[in-house]
Design a protein around this motif. Sequence first.
Motif, PDB file in Angstrom:
ATOM      1  N   GLU A 123      -7.328 -28.389  59.141  1.00  3.30           N
ATOM      2  CA  GLU A 123      -8.603 -28.693  60.016  1.00  3.30           C
ATOM      3  C   GLU A 123      -8.979 -27.574  60.893  1.00  3.30           C
ATOM      4  OE1 GLU A 123      -9.853 -31.672  63.145  1.00  3.30           O
ATOM      5  OE2 GLU A 123      -7.657 -31.703  62.544  1.00  3.30           O
ATOM      6  N   GLY A 124      -8.052 -26.659  61.379  1.00  2.90           N
ATOM      7  CA  GLY A 124      -8.513 -25.555  62.127  1.00  2.90           C
ATOM      8  C   GLY A 124      -9.274 -24.610  61.237  1.00  2.90           C
ATOM      9  N   GLU A 125      -8.766 -24.516  60.008  1.00  3.27           N
ATOM     10  CA  GLU A 125      -9.343 -23.102  59.043  1.00  3.27           C
ATOM     11  C   GLU A 125     -10.419 -23.974  58.100  1.00  3.27           C
ATOM     12  OE1 GLU A 125      -8.163 -19.734  58.100  1.00  3.27           O
ATOM     13  OE2 GLU A 125      -8.240 -20.359  60.152  1.00  3.27           O
ATOM     14  N   GLY A 126     -10.530 -25.252  58.349  1.00  4.41           N
ATOM     15  CA  GLY A 126     -11.903 -25.824  57.325  1.00  4.41           C
ATOM     16  C   GLY A 126     -11.263 -25.724  55.911  1.00  4.41           C
ATOM     17  N   ARG A 127      -9.938 -26.043  55.566  1.00  6.72           N
ATOM     18  CA  ARG A 127      -9.324 -26.154  54.127  1.00  6.72           C
ATOM     19  C   ARG A 127      -9.257 -27.355  53.928  1.00  6.72           C
ATOM     20  NH1 ARG A 127      -7.344 -21.082  53.003  1.00  6.72           N
ATOM     21  NH2 ARG A 127      -6.742 -21.891  51.024  1.00  6.72           N
ATOM     22  N   THR A 128      -8.967 -27.781  52.618  1.00  3.99           N
ATOM     23  CA  THR A 128      -8.626 -28.841  52.218  1.00  3.99           C
ATOM     24  C   THR A 128      -6.967 -29.265  52.559  1.00  3.99           C
ATOM     25  OG1 THR A 128     -10.216 -28.963  50.316  1.00  3.99           O
ATOM     26  CG2 THR A 128      -8.321 -30.757  49.963  1.00  3.99           C
ATOM     27  N   PRO A 129      -6.711 -30.582  52.889  1.00  6.41           N
ATOM     28  CA  PRO A 129      -5.338 -30.661  53.270  1.00  6.41           C
ATOM     29  C   PRO A 129      -4.561 -30.796  52.205  1.00  6.41           C
ATOM     30  CG  PRO A 129      -6.524 -32.255  54.773  1.00  6.41           C
ATOM     31  CD  PRO A 129      -7.575 -31.391  53.530  1.00  6.41           C
ATOM     32  N   PRO A 160       7.146 -47.892  48.238  1.00  3.07           N
ATOM     33  CA  PRO A 160       7.589 -47.684  46.662  1.00  3.07           C
ATOM     34  C   PRO A 160       6.585 -46.944  45.972  1.00  3.07           C
ATOM     35  CG  PRO A 160       7.946 -49.884  47.392  1.00  3.07           C
ATOM     36  CD  PRO A 160       7.069 -49.441  48.541  1.00  3.07           C
ATOM     37  N   ALA A 161       5.168 -46.901  46.036  1.00  2.00           N
ATOM     38  CA  ALA A 161       4.478 -46.006  45.666  1.00  2.00           C
ATOM     39  C   ALA A 161       4.314 -44.730  45.791  1.00  2.00           C
ATOM     40  CB  ALA A 161       2.953 -46.928  45.540  1.00  2.00           C
ATOM     41  N   ALA A 162       4.910 -44.409  46.715  1.00  2.00           N
ATOM     42  CA  ALA A 162       5.011 -42.997  47.266  1.00  2.00           C
ATOM     43  C   ALA A 162       6.170 -42.343  46.762  1.00  2.00           C
ATOM     44  CB  ALA A 162       4.855 -42.882  48.767  1.00  2.00           C
ATOM     45  N   VAL A 163       7.331 -43.115  46.245  1.00  2.00           N
ATOM     46  CA  VAL A 163       8.634 -42.329  45.794  1.00  2.00           C
ATOM     47  C   VAL A 163       8.453 -42.381  44.130  1.00  2.00           C
ATOM     48  CG1 VAL A 163      11.066 -42.615  45.724  1.00  2.00           C
ATOM     49  CG2 VAL A 163       9.655 -43.325  47.633  1.00  2.00           C
ATOM     50  N   LEU A 164       8.531 -41.194  43.761  1.00  2.00           N
ATOM     51  CA  LEU A 164       8.543 -41.045  42.107  1.00  2.00           C
ATOM     52  C   LEU A 164       9.633 -40.654  41.648  1.00  2.00           C
ATOM     53  CD1 LEU A 164       6.775 -40.904  39.539  1.00  2.00           C
ATOM     54  CD2 LEU A 164       6.323 -38.411  39.901  1.00  2.00           C
ATOM     55  N   GLU A 165      10.401 -41.400  40.734  1.00  2.00           N
ATOM     56  CA  GLU A 165      11.616 -41.198  40.307  1.00  2.00           C
ATOM     57  C   GLU A 165      11.375 -40.488  38.750  1.00  2.00           C
ATOM     58  OE1 GLU A 165      15.453 -43.590  38.167  1.00  2.00           O
ATOM     59  OE2 GLU A 165      14.328 -44.337  40.144  1.00  2.00           O
ATOM     60  N   VAL A 166      12.060 -39.486  38.509  1.00  2.00           N
ATOM     61  CA  VAL A 166      11.917 -38.865  37.271  1.00  2.00           C
ATOM     62  C   VAL A 166      13.240 -38.380  36.421  1.00  2.00           C
ATOM     63  CG1 VAL A 166      10.831 -36.629  35.953  1.00  2.00           C
ATOM     64  CG2 VAL A 166       9.691 -37.746  38.148  1.00  2.00           C
ATOM     65  N   THR A 167      13.501 -39.240  35.273  1.00  2.00           N
ATOM     66  CA  THR A 167      14.874 -38.963  34.643  1.00  2.00           C
ATOM     67  C   THR A 167      14.548 -39.101  33.365  1.00  2.00           C
ATOM     68  OG1 THR A 167      15.288 -41.251  34.286  1.00  2.00           O
ATOM     69  CG2 THR A 167      15.931 -40.426  36.550  1.00  2.00           C
ATOM     70  N   SER A 180       0.376 -34.594  38.293  1.00  2.00           N
ATOM     71  CA  SER A 180      -0.654 -34.504  39.291  1.00  2.00           C
ATOM     72  C   SER A 180      -0.167 -34.553  40.901  1.00  2.00           C
ATOM     73  CB  SER A 180      -1.758 -35.570  38.995  1.00  2.00           C
ATOM     74  OG  SER A 180      -1.132 -37.046  39.237  1.00  2.00           O
ATOM     75  N   VAL A 181       1.358 -34.406  41.024  1.00  2.00           N
ATOM     76  CA  VAL A 181       1.636 -34.656  42.368  1.00  2.00           C
ATOM     77  C   VAL A 181       1.007 -33.687  43.360  1.00  2.00           C
ATOM     78  CG1 VAL A 181       3.542 -32.976  42.434  1.00  2.00           C
ATOM     79  CG2 VAL A 181       3.850 -35.032  43.646  1.00  2.00           C
ATOM     80  N   GLU A 182       0.192 -32.430  43.050  1.00  2.00           N
ATOM     81  CA  GLU A 182      -0.206 -31.736  44.192  1.00  2.00           C
ATOM     82  C   GLU A 182      -1.739 -31.958  44.337  1.00  2.00           C
ATOM     83  OE1 GLU A 182       0.259 -27.441  43.174  1.00  2.00           O
ATOM     84  OE2 GLU A 182      -0.496 -27.741  41.273  1.00  2.00           O
ATOM     85  N   ASP A 183      -2.169 -33.084  43.774  1.00  2.00           N
ATOM     86  CA  ASP A 183      -3.816 -33.161  43.774  1.00  2.00           C
ATOM     87  C   ASP A 183      -3.759 -34.001  45.009  1.00  2.00           C
ATOM     88  OD1 ASP A 183      -4.080 -32.450  41.186  1.00  2.00           O
ATOM     89  OD2 ASP A 183      -4.241 -34.590  40.445  1.00  2.00           O
ATOM     90  N   PRO A 184      -4.724 -33.657  46.132  1.00  6.27           N
ATOM     91  CA  PRO A 184      -5.010 -34.202  47.209  1.00  6.27           C
ATOM     92  C   PRO A 184      -4.923 -35.644  47.287  1.00  6.27           C
ATOM     93  CG  PRO A 184      -6.644 -32.348  46.709  1.00  6.27           C
ATOM     94  CD  PRO A 184      -5.971 -32.689  45.660  1.00  6.27           C
ATOM     95  N   ASP A 185      -5.539 -36.379  46.072  1.00  7.01           N
ATOM     96  CA  ASP A 185      -5.422 -37.797  46.433  1.00  7.01           C
ATOM     97  C   ASP A 185      -4.049 -38.413  45.751  1.00  7.01           C
ATOM     98  OD1 ASP A 185      -7.987 -37.660  46.931  1.00  7.01           O
ATOM     99  OD2 ASP A 185      -8.884 -37.713  45.067  1.00  7.01           O
ATOM    100  N   SER A 186      -3.279 -37.611  45.310  1.00  9.27           N
ATOM    101  CA  SER A 186      -1.980 -38.371  44.942  1.00  9.27           C
ATOM    102  C   SER A 186      -1.201 -38.875  46.062  1.00  9.27           C
ATOM    103  CB  SER A 186      -0.932 -36.988  44.336  1.00  9.27           C
ATOM    104  OG  SER A 186       0.324 -37.567  44.236  1.00  9.27           O
TER     105      SER A 186
END
Length: 671
Positions: A123-129, A160-167, A180-186
């Motif tokens: 926010e201070g730098e005007g960047r996308t979080p 539960p929707a915020a926890v991704l299990e990968v096996t 797509s985990v680093e997308d701002p809308d993920s």
Amino acid sequence: MSRRVRKMDEFIGGDLYSHLQAAADLVVIADEHHVHRQQARAFSSAVRDLRPRALVGLTATPDPADEGKVIYRYSLAEAIADGLVKVPVIVYRQDGHKDVATQLADACHLRRIKEAAYATWAEGEGRTPVNPVLFVVCQTVEEAKQTSNLLASESYIGDPAAVLEVTSQSSDDALAALASVEDPDSPIRAVVSVDKLKEGWDVKNIGVIVALRALASEALTEQILGRGLRLPYGRRVGAPMIDQIDLVAHDSYRKLLEQKDALIQRIAPTGDSAATGEPLQPGPAKAAAKEAAAEIQETPEQGTLRLVTPGRLIDGEHVDGAAALILQDYMVTEAQGQRDAEEYRVLQRVPGAPQIVFPRREQEVLPVRFSLSLVSDTDVRAAGAGFAQEIKIPLIREALTATRTLDGGVRVRREAQEAGEATQAWLPLARVTNDLENRLLGLGLVEESLAELNAARRVVQAFLAGAGAGANSEVNWGAERAHQALQGIDALIRQRYNARRLQPKYAFRTVTMPVEPQPMPTDVLDRFATKFERGRWYSGWRKSVLPVASFDTNSTERALAEILDGATDIAWWLRLQATDPAFIELDTGGRYYPDFIAIDTSRVHWLIEGKSDRDVTRRDVEDKRGAAEEWARFVNDDSRFGVWRYLFCSETAIKNARGGWHSLLVTARAS
């Protein structure tokens, strides 16, 4: 390999694969080279069958069979010290709680703090979080399921929707969510994996790592730690919660200390790349890793132990060590995170500090021209030394003698007599000075401008000084000496004109320093409170334009700052960074970033550079020094920007100055 590379392509008259095979200059660069060797033999064979002139493999984990082929190593410690990745922090507890539930709860809490710190900075730098993610490594699929369920509960991630299990049993949807985990809308805030994820998953928003039932030394592997090393904003920003990756281990501090050497060997250099770029064979490489670990310095702070690597070469220059690994108490990490999350602070000038107008000299695409500013005082003084004595005008005396010949005739001949000295006019030194200046400006080699007039005056003064005609030394010159001096300075300037460098014209563009606003670093220490560490920010300065400063070396840059801060004749000083717009353009097209700008009490601006003794004679260092000296001449001849001087300080000159500014001017021979 895709079949498409063997299909006919009308643009190249055949298939791509055959076209590459026929290329005489093909070079193949293979990323994740160990994968091609072990797990994709068909792909590896297809690449080698191209018969490239060179096959360069890039990998963080070379196959043991390929160790003898390694031509260069760049260790994780070097990348950390160079600021290219995050600094790993092993977070431990001193209260003995190391069960899985506590470990995960602490990790989730740190992730939330990081999320707030990320948001505050953005926010201070005007960047996308950027949303920081918790990465949990399990040993079995069953453990991964239990961990995912625990994290989804209210006391942890809470969704539960915020926890991704990968096996190995994960669905395509889960793999797509992972990609797509680093997308701002993920929505993902935690990724739970078995062992380590496959190569190729590299994201920038891993903020916290938990390796369940694994010792810290085991968790510090390229496959696990490497997932969280990328910087979320592409660079270090000065906030520990953003610049660091937290590995929640919860081993006891004593146990971590017992593993210290093993920990540092995980990231320490395993070859000689830091010094020469030349690799070592496997046996000596392991020995080098142990030796590097033994040279690690421990810098203890309150609840924190920083493991600092030894100094090394960067771009040929010697710099001091930086923290490659941090052991930190959980409570200290939490408190630091709270500070980073609470407010965005701006780094700006201290009250009363001036803005510095730096005259940056930039190339213009204009016809080549000659300037008297290209003529150095040293060369002119040397030329003037040839006219240090008066030149006598001889009065030639000849006698005509007549003698009788044998046949009675008369022979007349000239006979030299002792010469005398002719009288000559004596010219006031002011007229000699004026004649010399007019001769320079009348040659038609330079443009008519105030800058060239100032340069002509400087050149003439240097010429007369070389001839021993200082302001108080002589009153009159003989006419012949003055005439010959005109011819001498004429010849010097014409010689410099004929040998001039083919360079474009430069124009000055002013930039205001320091750059404001910029984010205030939060990891700041008092300059007297701890040992020196490259890259750390230090406060407590009296005359610095900014309240904090960081340095690459202790014996040169830091030592210069101490001298400037304590000098009675220095009003202000500013530490310059490689990201600042204050630089000197080089004829080679590169840029030179000096270390400091200082303003003395006479309002003279000093551009200052410090160099270790071993770097002083390097060709590129000498080129930068020459460019800076030339820059100073042009700035002063221009006369619009005040007086600027350049001071180049070797390590020995700084040491011999014994902390004194006047002594430094003598030992460094200020120009």
